[in-house]
Design an enzyme around this catalytic site. Structure first.
Site, PDB file in Angstrom:
ATOM      1  N   HIS A  62      62.487   6.400  86.564  1.00  0.00           N
ATOM      2  CA  HIS A  62      62.166   5.816  87.153  1.00  0.00           C
ATOM      3  C   HIS A  62      62.458   4.558  86.835  1.00  0.00           C
ATOM      4  CE1 HIS A  62      60.757  10.207  88.882  1.00  0.00           C
ATOM      5  NE2 HIS A  62      60.424  10.090  87.729  1.00  0.00           N
ATOM      6  N   GLU A  89      54.651   7.459  84.577  1.00  0.00           N
ATOM      7  CA  GLU A  89      55.460   7.977  83.771  1.00  0.00           C
ATOM      8  C   GLU A  89      56.380   6.666  84.047  1.00  0.00           C
ATOM      9  OE1 GLU A  89      59.104  11.633  84.442  1.00  0.00           O
ATOM     10  OE2 GLU A  89      57.274  11.265  85.887  1.00  0.00           O
ATOM     11  N   HIS A 146      61.789  10.941  80.570  1.00  0.00           N
ATOM     12  CA  HIS A 146      61.498  12.004  81.415  1.00  0.00           C
ATOM     13  C   HIS A 146      59.677  12.250  81.216  1.00  0.00           C
ATOM     14  CE1 HIS A 146      63.646  10.385  85.019  1.00  0.00           C
ATOM     15  NE2 HIS A 146      64.367  10.727  84.238  1.00  0.00           N
ATOM     16  N   GLU A 178      62.344  16.474  79.894  1.00  0.00           N
ATOM     17  CA  GLU A 178      61.153  15.972  80.446  1.00  0.00           C
ATOM     18  C   GLU A 178      59.993  17.039  79.039  1.00  0.00           C
ATOM     19  OE1 GLU A 178      59.860  15.786  83.666  1.00  0.00           O
ATOM     20  OE2 GLU A 178      61.504  16.473  84.913  1.00  0.00           O
TER      21      GLU A 178
END
Length: 281
Positions: free
Chosen positions: A81, A119, A172, A247
């Site tokens: 992101h 995040e 992430h 993740e």
């Protein structure tokens, strides 16, 4: 060592779902290690006195071993992101190639903890610590973005920026709706045309998962190894080198959120990723 930043100008991705889980990679919506910064230095400065202390001989040996493994390697790091994504919906919703003949949104805003820690901030913080450890050990690091204030780049570029690297790790954190969901999982591309690269990606996922498992809880929804194979993530599909999305944990789980928000927790994540990369080589 000189760092080379390849930062495509663009944006960031769309969310897809796995049953019962909300995702947090740029595109996905789904279900006591030693600090290598200290090891590579061989010495540690006392935080209280500022006096240099001799490093533990075993740590020094480990640092030399890591340097021997990583020297000359090029590591691509993709902090998921970007801090400016939310302010530019028209850009991050733009369709880009998904690497399998279709398209998908450029990026997403990512998830956050219940206290609104984004995040993008977490992934940037971990990436900076990992960057330092890797460069201290002799590797060259290529980052997908140069700061945490911009927009993007898009998910297709988050794969292609790593074309000249030896491997790609995309960082992430997940955002499942239920706060009881806990643990990390690692995503590798589902079989496509490049079987050799995809096999190497699965090996990388196993190596990173093993090192993560020494400090953190694997998400049992993804099996014993906490590895997911997916064909729908453009960053992985567009990568020409072994690549994984990590993740790191669940941002809406209170205990994991506390770790992600802390500098010491971010260091532990960076150290685990570092170990996984070294072990893969």
């Amino acid at each position: 060592m000189r760092q080379r930043l390849l930062v495509p100008i663009l944006l960031a991705s769309a969310a897809l779902c796995l049953p019962g889980l909300a995702a947090c990679s740029d595109e996905s919506s789904a279900p006591g290690q030693t600090s290598h910064a200290a090891e590579t230095a061989g010495r540690s400065a006392s935080a209280d006195t500022g006096v240099e202390e001799e490093g533990n001989p075993s740590e020094t040996a480990s640092a030399k071993a890591d340097e021997a493994v990583l020297k000359g390697k090029v590591i691509a790091i993709d902090p998921g992101h970007n801090g400016g994504n939310a302010q530019h919906p028209e850009e991050i919703n733009r369709q880009v190639p998904d690497g399998r003949g279709g398209t998908k949104a450029c990026n997403t805003t990512g998830t956050s903890t219940n206290s609104d820690y984004p995040e993008a901030d977490f992934t940037w913080a971990v990436a900076q610590k990992l960057n330092t450890s890797l460069t201290d050990a002799g590797a060259e690091v290529v980052l997908s973005r140069k700061d945490n204030e911009g927009v993007g780049p898009c998910v297709d570029e988050r794969g292609t920026f790593a074309d000249d690297a030896d491997l790609l790790v995309s960082i992430h954190a997940n955002g499942s709706e239920s706060s009881s969901v806990k643990g990390f999982h690692i995503i590798a591309a589902d079989p496509g045309e490049d079987e050799k690269t995809e096999k190497a990606s699965v090996d990388l996922a196993k190596s990173v998962g093993s090192s993560m498992g020494e400090e953190f809880t694997p998400n049992s929804a993804y099996g014993k190894d906490a590895i997911s194979r997916r064909p729908d993530l453009a960053g992985l599909n567009n990568a020409s080198v072994p690549a994984v999305i990590v993740e790191c944990g669940e941002m809406r789980n209170p205990s994991e959120a506390k770790i992600m928000e802390s500098k010491s927790g971010q260091r532990k994540y960076a150290d685990a990723l570092f170990d996984g990369i070294v072990d893969w080589f």
